[in-house]
Design an enzyme around this catalytic site. Sequence first.
Site, mmCIF file in Angstrom:
data_model
loop_
_atom_site.group_PDB
_atom_site.id
_atom_site.type_symbol
_atom_site.label_atom_id
_atom_site.label_comp_id
_atom_site.label_asym_id
_atom_site.label_seq_id
_atom_site.Cartn_x
_atom_site.Cartn_y
_atom_site.Cartn_z
ATOM 1 N N LYS A 159 4.382 -54.696 -48.258
ATOM 2 C CA LYS A 159 3.813 -56.120 -48.025
ATOM 3 C C LYS A 159 4.922 -56.546 -46.788
ATOM 4 C CE LYS A 159 2.989 -57.445 -52.326
ATOM 5 N NZ LYS A 159 2.818 -58.361 -53.588
ATOM 6 N N GLU B 107 8.597 -66.318 -47.887
ATOM 7 C CA GLU B 107 7.502 -67.130 -47.410
ATOM 8 C C GLU B 107 7.339 -68.715 -47.690
ATOM 9 O OE1 GLU B 107 4.142 -63.695 -47.244
ATOM 10 O OE2 GLU B 107 4.035 -65.340 -49.021
ATOM 11 N N HIS C 99 0.308 -64.496 -63.366
ATOM 12 C CA HIS C 99 0.355 -63.690 -62.788
ATOM 13 C C HIS C 99 -1.712 -63.061 -63.169
ATOM 14 C CE1 HIS C 99 2.644 -65.026 -60.082
ATOM 15 N NE2 HIS C 99 4.042 -64.527 -61.449
ATOM 16 N N ARG D 278 -8.525 -50.388 -53.153
ATOM 17 C CA ARG D 278 -9.214 -50.039 -54.193
ATOM 18 C C ARG D 278 -9.991 -50.765 -55.047
ATOM 19 N NH1 ARG D 278 -7.388 -53.522 -57.625
ATOM 20 N NH2 ARG D 278 -5.386 -54.482 -57.572
#
Lengths: 152, 501
Positions: free
Chosen positions: B116, B204, B239, B296
């Site tokens: 990430k 973040e 999530h 994907r």
Amino acid sequence: MQHEFKFAGETVEVTVARDSERWHLGDLECQIMTDGRLKININGVGKFAHAAKVGDVWWVHLDGHVFCIEKTEPGSNSDAAEGGMVAPMPGKILEVLVEQGQSVASGDLLLVMEAMKMEHRIVANVDGVIAMMNLKEGDQVQQGDILVEISE
Amino acid sequence: MVSTVLVANRGEIACRILRACSEAGLNSIAIYANNDRESMFVELATTSVELVGQTIGETYLDQQQILAIAAEHGADAIHPGFGFLSERADFAKAVLDAGITWIGPSPLAIEMMGDKMTARKTMKAAGVPVIPGEEIDFEDETKMIEAIVQASTRVGYPLLLKASSGGGGKGMRKVENPDNLVESIKGARREAVAAFGDGRVYIERMLTGSKHVEIQILADTHGRVIHLGERECSVQRRHQKVFEESPCPLMTAELREKMGQAAVMAAKAVDYVGAGTVEFLLASTGEFFFLEMNTRIQVEHPVTEMVTGVDLVREQLRIAAGQPMSCGQLMMRGHAIEVRLYAEDATNNFLPAIGPLAVFRPPTGPGIRLDTGVREGDLVTPNYDPMLAKLIVWAPSRPEALQRMRRALDDFVVLGTTTNLRFLRELCDHEDVVSGNTDTTMIERVWPDGWSPQFSSDTLNAALMVAGVSESAGLHQVQSTITSADNGPQSPFQSLSRRYP
């Protein structure tokens, strides 16, 4: 015909009467379709219901809802299936702390199982003697399986 | 050229890909674990090969075994689906090294997007907006803590700590105020080391009240990179997405073009090939920020297919064979909604459920599509993901799509296993869903104490009557065979048989 069911923890008696092709319960009326569905009138509107029995439980789909209605024998004591004596979800037995024939008191720890990566403690819901206990460490159990039976 | 595709996956997405192969006139190979031998996808392949091994690691994740099967049965391409090995750069590389076509982007692109922090840096360099925050280049715990504490004053609270190798919420921590910061860094790092063997954590700003909006892209080897509009997937529980739609109800043509161009830039920055998705957070201000790129095909790809008319899996096959993508100028038409049908108990914190699919009757009619890997009579086991099916509807407008979804969910009959059908049905009536005013915290916000179904006493009484009549008449029973001599755990589902009146 009279039946005893359990729904959401409550015992319900249901008596249905048959009049050739039609079945009645109070104001409600229904008939069995050739494909096994039931057509039932609710406030004058005809609805189609699906029903299937898995083990002792009738699964009924009606009007977008699903109801799980357990068939119980009148007068029977099905308390063994209450209060955490059945597997709350599929999982694995981690520890067995009692054996058949042993006396236990309400609140005693009987089993520890792991399900969804959490430990669940199965405790006795009544005082009594272990009547059925044939699990061992590492056994897999399915949701709703009776884990332990206690006779009072 | 591609002539034989091995599908390194199972269930619903394996069915989707195997059918696309059949339609494209390609041979296909399904691989399956022993406990999947009667699953639907196994029947859909030209050749099916059983994997040796018990666990997922020994079967669907066993790269060497899968490559050996590919070689033995003459596969010249491998489609990884989603999950399992789909985002494993080492597998993509091993496939290519074996001289087999990988239906997906290059191992380098997977790697750059999979880490990430690398993805953030690559996106910043490409001019794609990222969430305000800072990469932390220290692996040493003390230095990392020092750097994050300093960065936190610039980023502001509330903030999110994220593992660079993270996914599925692992190694992620919300921090509301400075008091919990150091403790949270240690926790996130510990979790990341345990889950990914990589303790790097970055920081973040937490953007609350945002929408999850993602852009589908396609890139071929002839230099064409296009976007196929957006999907909104804000409604999530734990999530995981449950309700996805296209277009996003608040989208404008101008914003779509901006986000689409950002997604195309993101894809070009890693020389992307194939189908991919660039995920963004869309703030209420209209600002959007890069979240991650999924390298994907995605679970929710059908909503894009319904509004664009593009068959994404067929395009993947074409692109992998070295052909140009077939779609021309795109136009988004009407509105599509997908809901995910899970075997789970929505009244009990969405815990997975198991059981027999004693009745499984999906809805039919115009504008309705069902992508599933199960059929009536199958058992839902705890072995794999509890997603049973994706129900997708298309209609000319959003209100009509919602109406169609409500009708379809009411008609969908699943008995014998607890599902989230009723939860999805009530979700379609919620004012936030009706108005399109959804954000990623919606489910927790609307049902903070959990959800339970609402029904009238008339309906319950009628259901009790149905049970009474069914019992009297001896209707449809799924017999349970339990022998008391059996020492193992008792399964009520050992055999299935059916009886009609």
